[in-house]
Design a protein around this motif. Sequence first.
Motif, PDB file in Angstrom:
ATOM      1  N   THR A  66       0.852  -1.166  -0.096  1.00 52.75           N
ATOM      2  CA  THR A  66       0.050  -0.068   0.176  1.00 52.75           C
ATOM      3  C   THR A  66       0.821   1.346  -0.113  1.00 52.75           C
ATOM      4  OG1 THR A  66      -1.398  -1.255   0.944  1.00 52.75           O
ATOM      5  CG2 THR A  66      -1.833   1.241   1.347  1.00 52.75           C
ATOM      6  N   ALA A  67       1.937   1.104   0.728  1.00 52.34           N
ATOM      7  CA  ALA A  67       2.722   2.467   0.860  1.00 52.34           C
ATOM      8  C   ALA A  67       3.520   2.732  -0.466  1.00 52.34           C
ATOM      9  CB  ALA A  67       4.122   2.219   1.706  1.00 52.34           C
ATOM     10  N   ALA A  68       3.868   1.427  -1.330  1.00 48.73           N
ATOM     11  CA  ALA A  68       4.409   1.670  -2.714  1.00 48.73           C
ATOM     12  C   ALA A  68       3.365   2.354  -3.486  1.00 48.73           C
ATOM     13  CB  ALA A  68       5.009   0.305  -3.098  1.00 48.73           C
ATOM     14  N   ALA A  75       3.303  10.271  -2.942  1.00 49.64           N
ATOM     15  CA  ALA A  75       3.282  10.231  -1.676  1.00 49.64           C
ATOM     16  C   ALA A  75       5.115  10.608  -1.346  1.00 49.64           C
ATOM     17  CB  ALA A  75       2.869   9.323  -0.626  1.00 49.64           C
ATOM     18  N   ILE A  76       5.513  10.789  -0.170  1.00 52.55           N
ATOM     19  CA  ILE A  76       6.826  10.554   0.227  1.00 52.55           C
ATOM     20  C   ILE A  76       7.046   9.814   1.387  1.00 52.55           C
ATOM     21  CG2 ILE A  76       8.839  12.035   1.371  1.00 52.55           C
ATOM     22  CD1 ILE A  76       7.968  12.914  -1.569  1.00 52.55           C
ATOM     23  N   GLN A  77       8.097   8.916   1.293  1.00 50.15           N
ATOM     24  CA  GLN A  77       8.322   7.953   2.182  1.00 50.15           C
ATOM     25  C   GLN A  77       9.227   8.623   3.549  1.00 50.15           C
ATOM     26  OE1 GLN A  77       7.620   4.784   2.629  1.00 50.15           O
ATOM     27  NE2 GLN A  77       9.274   3.649   3.675  1.00 50.15           N
ATOM     28  N   ALA A 109       6.539  -6.625  -5.634  1.00 47.78           N
ATOM     29  CA  ALA A 109       7.545  -5.508  -6.456  1.00 47.78           C
ATOM     30  C   ALA A 109       7.453  -5.981  -7.855  1.00 47.78           C
ATOM     31  CB  ALA A 109       8.909  -6.138  -5.896  1.00 47.78           C
ATOM     32  N   GLU A 110       7.164  -7.175  -8.471  1.00 45.04           N
ATOM     33  CA  GLU A 110       7.211  -7.547 -10.018  1.00 45.04           C
ATOM     34  C   GLU A 110       5.892  -7.030 -10.462  1.00 45.04           C
ATOM     35  OE1 GLU A 110       7.488 -11.657  -9.760  1.00 45.04           O
ATOM     36  OE2 GLU A 110       9.490 -11.697  -9.877  1.00 45.04           O
TER      37      GLU A 110
END
Length: 262
Positions: A66-68, A75-77, A109-110
Amino acid sequence: MEGGHTIHFEPAADLDSARAEFVLAHPVQAALHRHRGDLVLHANTLHWRYGLIAISGSSGAGKSTTAAGLIQRGAIQIADDLTVLRAGDHGQLVVRHGAPQLHLTRVAAERLGLIHGARPSPVRSDKVVVPLDGPTASPLPHAAAEPGGWPDPSGPGLRDLVLLEPGDGPEVQRRRLRGADLFLALQHGLYGPLKPCDTPASFRLQALLARSVRVWSLKRPRERWCLDEVLDALEQALAATPAPLGEDPPASAEPRLPPAHG
């Protein structure tokens, strides 16, 4: 551990340095900050157009995926997997900056086009570490012993906390938590078990969180990929109240995901 600031350790001859760095940057750092009286959440924190948002949940809930997705929406991490909070000058909870990286399952990631440049996780064979670009990108072997990383104590604090978990329904379900439901749900977001000596400071900060932060329960369908639906539900929740003035996202030079490949 000495004075709440320094960790001494003697590596074994066959030490796996990547695994040791992970342990230092996660459970050891969590213990260090709890020793200092900070509140530690098992959560990813980001700065989005609505302010600071933490996404918490148990392992496998989908926090990093969800963050990705939020990062790909601008958004900024701020913190990956471990979110450390302390009281600011105006009753807000400020967030310590963490490592510029994300731990994602290889499948996620893929699917997100982020597998290029990722490295294997030192502790999970099904996960990879996706580095974030920007001037602060650097390894984090000694972060648990460093005093830096805290923002201006008068700056903006955490605005929303989302407790993410797999659900049994076919659709994304969202509701705001209040009262006893909020406190009970928050226990699942704490990083690791609390010792009795940790409880007083933790409860004080939990009470501050309950007063100053909106807490949401978000359940996603367990059996299918539904990231866009989760992100849309998050945006609807966060947009319910306009962000306070002065909480614009930081400059684009802060760590971001690299461009997607494939």
